[in-house]
Write a protein that holds these residues in place. Structure first.
Motif, short mmCIF file in Angstrom:
data_model
loop_
_atom_site.label_atom_id
_atom_site.label_comp_id
_atom_site.label_asym_id
_atom_site.label_seq_id
_atom_site.Cartn_x
_atom_site.Cartn_y
_atom_site.Cartn_z
N TYR A 158 -66.37 -27.41 71.42
CA TYR A 158 -66.84 -26.20 70.75
C TYR A 158 -66.59 -26.37 69.25
N PRO A 159 -67.29 -25.64 68.42
CA PRO A 159 -67.08 -25.77 66.96
C PRO A 159 -65.66 -25.37 66.57
N ARG A 160 -65.09 -26.15 65.68
CA ARG A 160 -63.75 -25.87 65.19
C ARG A 160 -63.81 -25.69 63.67
N ASP A 161 -62.91 -24.87 63.16
CA ASP A 161 -62.90 -24.65 61.71
C ASP A 161 -62.06 -25.74 61.03
N GLU A 162 -62.05 -25.72 59.71
CA GLU A 162 -61.36 -26.75 58.93
C GLU A 162 -59.87 -26.83 59.25
N LEU A 163 -59.25 -25.69 59.42
CA LEU A 163 -57.81 -25.66 59.71
C LEU A 163 -57.50 -26.35 61.04
N GLN A 164 -58.34 -26.14 62.03
CA GLN A 164 -58.13 -26.76 63.34
C GLN A 164 -58.33 -28.29 63.29
N THR A 165 -59.22 -28.75 62.45
CA THR A 165 -59.51 -30.18 62.40
C THR A 165 -58.65 -30.97 61.43
#
Length: 111
Positions: free
Chosen positions: A96-103
């Motif tokens: 699923y799409p992840r935001d910058e903080l998650q990646t």
């Protein structure tokens, strides 16, 4: 040609399987030549039906893209359901799409 690869597993990604002594797996997407023959040119339909039957006969194991096709193969052709595995084409819920903080932790890892 394939005889020198007898210790390999051959995979036919669309039910076509050549004669071969090694283990063979084929993928079945649908049975449209049997279910909807009117949508095929007659000569191509007969050929495809024959190849599907050969593929079933030659397969040691079958992969289907849906449980529906698995059920059809098992019931229509009396192929053992324990030799059929469904592998869905869609990605699992883990993707699923992840935001910058998650990646960020992964992107910072340079190993």
């Amino acid at each position: 040609m394939l005889s020198r690869y007898s210790d390999y597993i051959y995979h036919g990604p669309n039910f076509f399987l050549p004669e071969h002594k090694a283990k063979k797996i084929s993928t079945f997407h649908d049975l449209s030549p049997f279910k909807y023959p009117d949508y095929f040119e007659p000569k191509r339909c007969r050929y495809t039906q024959q190849e599907i039957l050969k593929g079933l006969e030659r397969s040691d194991f079958i992969i289907t893209v849906s449980d529906y096709i698995k059920k059809e193969l098992s019931e229509h052709f009396d192929f053992p359901s324990e030799k059929i595995k469904t592998t869905h084409l869609a990605a699992s819920d883990n993707f699923y799409p992840r935001d910058e903080l998650q990646t960020l932790p992964v992107l910072k890892n340079t190993n």
